[in-house]
Design an enzyme around this catalytic site. Structure first.
Site, short mmCIF file in Angstrom:
data_model
loop_
_atom_site.label_atom_id
_atom_site.label_comp_id
_atom_site.label_asym_id
_atom_site.label_seq_id
_atom_site.Cartn_x
_atom_site.Cartn_y
_atom_site.Cartn_z
N ASP A 1 0.91 -1.19 0.08
CA ASP A 1 -0.06 0.10 -0.12
C ASP A 1 0.87 1.32 -0.53
O ASP A 1 2.14 1.06 0.45
CB ASP A 1 -0.66 0.11 1.10
CG ASP A 1 -1.50 1.24 1.50
OD1 ASP A 1 -1.96 1.94 0.28
OD2 ASP A 1 -1.91 1.75 2.35
N ASP B 1 -0.47 5.43 0.94
CA ASP B 1 -0.69 5.65 1.83
C ASP B 1 -0.27 5.08 3.30
O ASP B 1 -1.09 4.32 3.46
CB ASP B 1 -1.78 6.81 1.47
CG ASP B 1 -1.94 7.60 0.32
OD1 ASP B 1 -1.36 8.55 0.64
OD2 ASP B 1 -1.34 6.74 -0.74
#
Length: 414
Positions: free
Chosen positions: A199, A201
């Site tokens: 991922d 963020d």
């Protein structure tokens, strides 16, 4: 009759000790059934299980070994092993094996004791304990207090009485102590991971990019509240993304570069990315974040694949809409499968890392899913988590030692 002996050797370590002892065995044509050796702070600990054939006079072997050990200032203990005991040892071959990895900023006896008690209560045996982290300095300075790493790996043999209960107890230990604990089956796949998907963020970077864009648009508080609710799993990701992006309408596209320039990488991200590249891993960013920033990180970290959302713009302004198919929770998992298939990599050889609710399907699909400094819902649902160290703590979960990276860096390039 054949004599089976367990030889236990200790003493100050120096070059040539193993050669001298095995040289004596070689003179008598002795078979070595098992051997293990380690050095702890200049002290040698060696064990050898040997078989003395009928044609060899065992008294002569033992006398020569004792004389050599005495000459080398080593302590040698010999224990006879009965045939039934040896056969039982052989019979345990093939029992399930697991790797328990204990990660912390610094290692304390209470942590090891707690882990060992859980293992013992499940009727399991610890075969080997190995330190993966580097040698800790004698004094701690303000420079390294926040980036210290301590990791030991337990090789465990046997079948747990109740593996679900064992995992629950280990999880409870992570709440009682400042540690992370990973429990993995010691399979060939664990040693042959080939793809790591991140991922973006709050995982690769310390920010939620959409919040930073909202700050520029004067809508930070409204967007941030929606982001938090979505990461906690309280809102559908697609719905929350649509709401948040709509609040960015009219923002000048040039702002994105300004935001990208101030993004800070998560602790250990560069070290991890560099090591994975050296070891031949493929890497991917699979994110509900935005393509501009994914490409920025791809260039900075040498990421192989980037699959993110794309912000639509017209006339140099954001329209408040997402262009193309939205990368949501299920799409992340699907992309992991697609990239693995394209690279001819088994899903068991993949690692996925994320922090939010929309990462859960991806974490579940991967051979090793890691919740990284995750929201409570994610931490409870994921099978593995890292909350005490940086991203480079992932290297310990695949068995990489700090010294492996030091050796790699020291070797000349070709």
């Amino acid at each position: 009759m054949q004599d089976t002996l367990l030889l236990h050797v200790t003493g100050d370590d120096r070059p040539g000790l193993t050669a001298s002892l095995t040289g004596i065995l070689a003179q008598h044509d002795i078979q070595i059934l098992d051997i293990n050796q380690t050095v702890i702070h200049r002290t040698l600990l060696m064990g050898m299980l040997v078989r003395i054939p009928p044609k060899v006079e065992s008294t002569n072997v033992l006398k020569d070994l004792l004389f050599t050990a005495h000459h080398l200032a080593l302590r040698l203990r010999m224990t006879p092993v009965e045939d039934a005991e040896y056969d039982a040892w052989v019979g345990r071959e093939g029992k399930p094996r697991y790797i328990l990895t204990l990660l912390s900023r610094e290692l304390h006896s209470a942590q090891v004791s707690a882990v060992a008690n859980v293992i013992a209560a499940q009727g399991l045996n610890i075969d080997i304990i190995t330190r993966l982290s580097g040698r800790p300095p004698r004094t701690i300075s303000s420079d390294n207090v926040k980036t210290r790493r301590a990791c030991v790996e337990f090789s465990v043999r046997g079948k747990p009485k109740d593996e679900d209960a064992l995992r629950a107890e280990l999880m409870e230990l992570t709440r009682a102590h400042p540690v992370d604990i990973a429990w993995q089956r010691d399979s060939v796949y664990r040693r042959m991971r080939r793809l790591v998907a991140f991922d973006m963020d709050s995982t690769l970077i310390q920010h939620e990019v959409i919040d930073e864009l909202a700050r520029e648009a004067g809508a930070f508080e409204r967007v941030s509240a929606i982001t938090e609710a979505a990461m906690r799993g309280e809102l559908d990701f697609r719905q929350s993304l649509t709401q948040r992006v709509a609040l960015l309408k009219g923002l000048d596209v040039s702002v994105m570069q300004r935001v990208a320039d101030r993004l800070q990488l998560t602790e250990g991200a560069e070290r991890l990315a560099s090591a994975l590249k050296q070891f031949g891993y493929k890497t991917a960013i699979l994110s509900g974040g935005f393509n501009f920033f994914g490409r920025h990180l791809q260039e900075r970290l040498g990421i192989d694949y980037v699959r993110t959302n794309d912000l639509e713009s017209e006339g140099g302004k954001l329209t408040g809409r997402v262009k193309g198919e939205i990368v949501d929770a299920q799409r992340k998992a699907d992309l992991l499968r697609e990239i693995a298939a394209g690279e001819n990599i088994s899903l068991q050889q993949t690692i996925a890392v994320g922090d939010g609710a929309n990462d859960l399907p991806m974490l579940a699909a991967a051979g090793l899913g890691i919740a990284f400094h995750a929201k409570p819902l994610v931490a409870q649902s994921a099978r593995h988590q890292i909350s005490t160290l940086g991203l480079d703590g992932i290297l310990y979960l695949i068995g990489v030692r700090d010294r492996d990276l030091l050796q790699e860096a020291a070797e000349p390039s070709h």
